[in-house]
Motif scaffolding. Structure first.
Motif, PDB file in Angstrom:
ATOM      1  N   SER A  84      73.095 -64.142  22.713  1.00  0.00           N
ATOM      2  CA  SER A  84      71.916 -64.866  22.205  1.00  0.00           C
ATOM      3  C   SER A  84      70.616 -64.340  22.806  1.00  0.00           C
ATOM      4  O   SER A  84      69.534 -64.771  22.397  1.00  0.00           O
ATOM      5  N   CYS A  87      67.936 -62.984  20.358  1.00  0.00           N
ATOM      6  CA  CYS A  87      67.531 -63.895  19.281  1.00  0.00           C
ATOM      7  C   CYS A  87      66.086 -64.345  19.419  1.00  0.00           C
ATOM      8  O   CYS A  87      65.732 -65.469  19.074  1.00  0.00           O
ATOM      9  N   CYS A  92      68.715 -65.853  14.419  1.00  0.00           N
ATOM     10  CA  CYS A  92      70.100 -66.195  14.790  1.00  0.00           C
ATOM     11  C   CYS A  92      70.504 -67.552  14.233  1.00  0.00           C
ATOM     12  O   CYS A  92      69.682 -68.465  14.128  1.00  0.00           O
ATOM     13  N   ASP A  93      71.776 -67.655  13.930  1.00  0.00           N
ATOM     14  CA  ASP A  93      72.373 -68.926  13.520  1.00  0.00           C
ATOM     15  C   ASP A  93      73.039 -69.525  14.760  1.00  0.00           C
ATOM     16  O   ASP A  93      74.163 -69.181  15.099  1.00  0.00           O
ATOM     17  N   TYR A  94      72.311 -70.422  15.430  1.00  0.00           N
ATOM     18  CA  TYR A  94      72.805 -70.956  16.694  1.00  0.00           C
ATOM     19  C   TYR A  94      74.032 -71.843  16.533  1.00  0.00           C
ATOM     20  O   TYR A  94      74.874 -71.909  17.430  1.00  0.00           O
ATOM     21  N   LEU A  96      76.552 -71.457  14.299  1.00  0.00           N
ATOM     22  CA  LEU A  96      77.702 -70.563  14.179  1.00  0.00           C
ATOM     23  C   LEU A  96      78.005 -69.887  15.510  1.00  0.00           C
ATOM     24  O   LEU A  96      79.174 -69.740  15.894  1.00  0.00           O
ATOM     25  N   MET A  97      76.959 -69.505  16.234  1.00  0.00           N
ATOM     26  CA  MET A  97      77.158 -68.840  17.516  1.00  0.00           C
ATOM     27  C   MET A  97      77.830 -69.778  18.520  1.00  0.00           C
ATOM     28  O   MET A  97      78.748 -69.373  19.240  1.00  0.00           O
ATOM     29  N   SER A 154      76.451 -63.978  13.748  1.00  0.00           N
ATOM     30  CA  SER A 154      75.436 -65.033  13.867  1.00  0.00           C
ATOM     31  C   SER A 154      74.107 -64.509  14.410  1.00  0.00           C
ATOM     32  O   SER A 154      73.090 -65.185  14.300  1.00  0.00           O
ATOM     33  N   THR A 155      74.106 -63.315  14.990  1.00  0.00           N
ATOM     34  CA  THR A 155      72.854 -62.771  15.510  1.00  0.00           C
ATOM     35  C   THR A 155      71.976 -62.197  14.404  1.00  0.00           C
ATOM     36  O   THR A 155      70.798 -61.940  14.642  1.00  0.00           O
TER      37      THR A 155
END
Length: 157
Positions: A84, A87, A92-94, A96-97, A154-155
Protein backbone atom coordinates in the motif's frame (compact mmCIF):
# COMPACT_ATOMS: atom_id res chain seq x y z
CA UNK A 1 -72.13 -94.09 37.86
CA UNK A 2 -69.09 -92.24 38.88
CA UNK A 3 -65.99 -92.70 36.80
CA UNK A 4 -62.91 -94.26 38.24
CA UNK A 5 -60.60 -91.46 37.15
CA UNK A 6 -60.78 -88.39 39.27
CA UNK A 7 -61.57 -85.19 37.54
CA UNK A 8 -59.01 -82.49 37.75
CA UNK A 9 -60.32 -79.51 39.36
CA UNK A 10 -59.23 -76.23 37.89
CA UNK A 11 -59.17 -73.81 40.70
CA UNK A 12 -58.16 -70.20 40.84
CA UNK A 13 -54.64 -71.03 42.03
CA UNK A 14 -53.81 -73.20 39.00
CA UNK A 15 -54.91 -70.62 36.43
CA UNK A 16 -53.31 -67.72 38.29
CA UNK A 17 -49.95 -69.48 38.26
CA UNK A 18 -50.31 -70.17 34.54
CA UNK A 19 -51.16 -66.50 33.81
CA UNK A 20 -48.22 -65.30 35.92
CA UNK A 21 -45.84 -67.56 33.98
CA UNK A 22 -47.11 -66.26 30.65
CA UNK A 23 -46.77 -62.63 31.78
CA UNK A 24 -43.21 -63.19 32.95
CA UNK A 25 -42.29 -64.82 29.65
CA UNK A 26 -43.83 -61.92 27.71
CA UNK A 27 -42.01 -59.31 29.81
CA UNK A 28 -38.72 -61.18 29.30
CA UNK A 29 -39.22 -61.25 25.53
CA UNK A 30 -40.11 -57.54 25.43
CA UNK A 31 -37.13 -56.51 27.52
CA UNK A 32 -34.77 -58.50 25.29
CA UNK A 33 -36.16 -56.87 22.15
CA UNK A 34 -36.31 -53.27 23.37
CA UNK A 35 -33.17 -53.10 25.50
CA UNK A 36 -30.61 -50.79 23.87
CA UNK A 37 -27.06 -51.97 23.47
CA UNK A 38 -24.76 -50.30 25.98
CA UNK A 39 -21.74 -49.97 23.67
CA UNK A 40 -20.99 -51.35 20.24
CA UNK A 41 -18.61 -54.25 20.11
CA UNK A 42 -15.00 -53.23 19.45
CA UNK A 43 -13.67 -53.77 15.97
CA UNK A 44 -11.76 -57.00 15.61
CA UNK A 45 -8.01 -56.71 15.36
CA UNK A 46 -6.81 -57.35 11.84
CA UNK A 47 -3.39 -58.96 11.99
CA UNK A 48 -2.39 -57.77 8.50
CA UNK A 49 -3.07 -54.05 9.20
CA UNK A 50 0.21 -52.63 10.50
CA UNK A 51 1.54 -49.14 10.56
CA UNK A 52 4.09 -48.40 7.91
CA UNK A 53 6.98 -46.81 9.84
CA UNK A 54 8.32 -45.06 6.73
CA UNK A 55 4.92 -43.49 6.01
CA UNK A 56 4.55 -42.28 9.61
CA UNK A 57 8.10 -40.89 9.67
CA UNK A 58 7.74 -39.05 6.36
CA UNK A 59 4.31 -37.69 7.35
CA UNK A 60 5.61 -36.37 10.68
CA UNK A 61 8.66 -34.78 9.04
CA UNK A 62 6.46 -33.10 6.42
CA UNK A 63 4.10 -31.81 9.11
CA UNK A 64 6.98 -30.32 11.12
CA UNK A 65 8.49 -28.72 8.01
CA UNK A 66 5.07 -27.38 7.07
CA UNK A 67 4.54 -25.78 10.46
CA UNK A 68 7.94 -24.11 10.24
CA UNK A 69 7.38 -23.06 6.61
CA UNK A 70 3.92 -21.64 7.19
CA UNK A 71 5.13 -19.82 10.28
CA UNK A 72 7.72 -18.11 8.09
CA UNK A 73 5.05 -17.44 5.47
CA UNK A 74 2.88 -15.75 8.11
CA UNK A 75 5.78 -13.42 8.94
CA UNK A 76 6.26 -12.71 5.24
CA UNK A 77 2.53 -12.05 4.87
CA UNK A 78 2.66 -9.31 7.48
CA UNK A 79 5.13 -7.50 5.21
CA UNK A 80 2.68 -7.62 2.29
CA UNK A 81 0.90 -4.61 3.74
CA UNK A 82 3.79 -2.53 2.37
CA UNK A 83 2.18 -2.91 -1.06
CA UNK A 84 0.00 0.00 0.00
CA UNK A 85 3.03 2.34 0.09
CA UNK A 86 2.62 3.10 -3.59
CA UNK A 87 -1.00 4.19 -3.18
CA UNK A 88 -0.31 7.89 -2.87
CA UNK A 89 -2.31 8.89 -5.93
CA UNK A 90 -5.53 7.29 -4.63
CA UNK A 91 -5.74 4.60 -7.31
CA UNK A 92 -5.81 1.71 -4.83
CA UNK A 93 -8.81 -0.35 -3.80
CA UNK A 94 -8.24 -0.51 -0.05
CA UNK A 95 -11.16 -2.85 0.60
CA UNK A 96 -9.84 -5.49 -1.80
CA UNK A 97 -6.32 -5.01 -0.48
CA UNK A 98 -7.41 -5.50 3.12
CA UNK A 99 -9.44 -8.62 2.34
CA UNK A 100 -6.60 -10.10 0.26
CA UNK A 101 -4.09 -9.34 3.02
CA UNK A 102 -6.20 -11.13 5.63
CA UNK A 103 -6.64 -14.08 3.27
CA UNK A 104 -2.88 -14.23 2.65
CA UNK A 105 -2.21 -14.02 6.37
CA UNK A 106 -4.83 -16.44 7.74
CA UNK A 107 -5.96 -18.88 5.04
CA UNK A 108 -2.70 -20.80 4.41
CA UNK A 109 -2.09 -21.70 8.07
CA UNK A 110 -5.74 -22.74 8.47
CA UNK A 111 -5.59 -24.94 5.36
CA UNK A 112 -2.34 -26.52 6.49
CA UNK A 113 -3.67 -27.06 10.01
CA UNK A 114 -6.65 -28.90 8.52
CA UNK A 115 -4.26 -31.09 6.55
CA UNK A 116 -2.32 -31.85 9.74
CA UNK A 117 -5.54 -33.01 11.43
CA UNK A 118 -6.41 -35.20 8.44
CA UNK A 119 -2.88 -36.63 8.46
CA UNK A 120 -3.09 -37.55 12.14
CA UNK A 121 -6.48 -39.19 11.63
CA UNK A 122 -5.15 -41.19 8.67
CA UNK A 123 -2.12 -42.30 10.67
CA UNK A 124 -4.38 -43.41 13.53
CA UNK A 125 -6.53 -45.40 11.09
CA UNK A 126 -3.40 -46.96 9.59
CA UNK A 127 -3.92 -45.50 6.15
CA UNK A 128 -1.34 -43.99 3.83
CA UNK A 129 -0.80 -40.42 5.07
CA UNK A 130 2.44 -38.94 3.72
CA UNK A 131 0.73 -37.24 0.78
CA UNK A 132 -1.76 -35.24 2.89
CA UNK A 133 0.74 -32.63 4.23
CA UNK A 134 2.08 -32.18 0.69
CA UNK A 135 -1.41 -31.66 -0.70
CA UNK A 136 -2.24 -29.27 2.16
CA UNK A 137 0.93 -27.28 1.55
CA UNK A 138 0.17 -27.12 -2.16
CA UNK A 139 -3.39 -25.90 -1.63
CA UNK A 140 -2.23 -23.38 0.98
CA UNK A 141 0.49 -22.06 -1.35
CA UNK A 142 -2.03 -21.64 -4.19
CA UNK A 143 -4.36 -19.71 -1.85
CA UNK A 144 -1.47 -17.49 -0.75
CA UNK A 145 -0.41 -16.70 -4.32
CA UNK A 146 -4.01 -15.90 -5.29
CA UNK A 147 -4.25 -13.50 -2.33
CA UNK A 148 -0.97 -11.84 -3.26
CA UNK A 149 -2.22 -11.48 -6.84
CA UNK A 150 -5.40 -9.83 -5.55
CA UNK A 151 -3.29 -7.44 -3.48
CA UNK A 152 -1.25 -6.55 -6.52
CA UNK A 153 -4.43 -6.08 -8.52
CA UNK A 154 -5.81 -3.73 -5.85
CA UNK A 155 -2.90 -1.32 -6.32
CA UNK A 156 -4.17 -0.43 -9.78
CA UNK A 157 -0.87 -1.06 -11.54
Amino acid sequence: MPSSTPRRRRGPSASAAHVAERRAATVDRMSEQSAPAAYPAPAPHVPGARRNPVDVTVAVILMVLGVIGFGMLAILSTLLIMMSDGCGSGTCDYTLMTIAWFVALLAPPIVFLASVVVTIVRIARRRLAWWVPLAGAGVAAVVWFIAVGLMSLSTGR
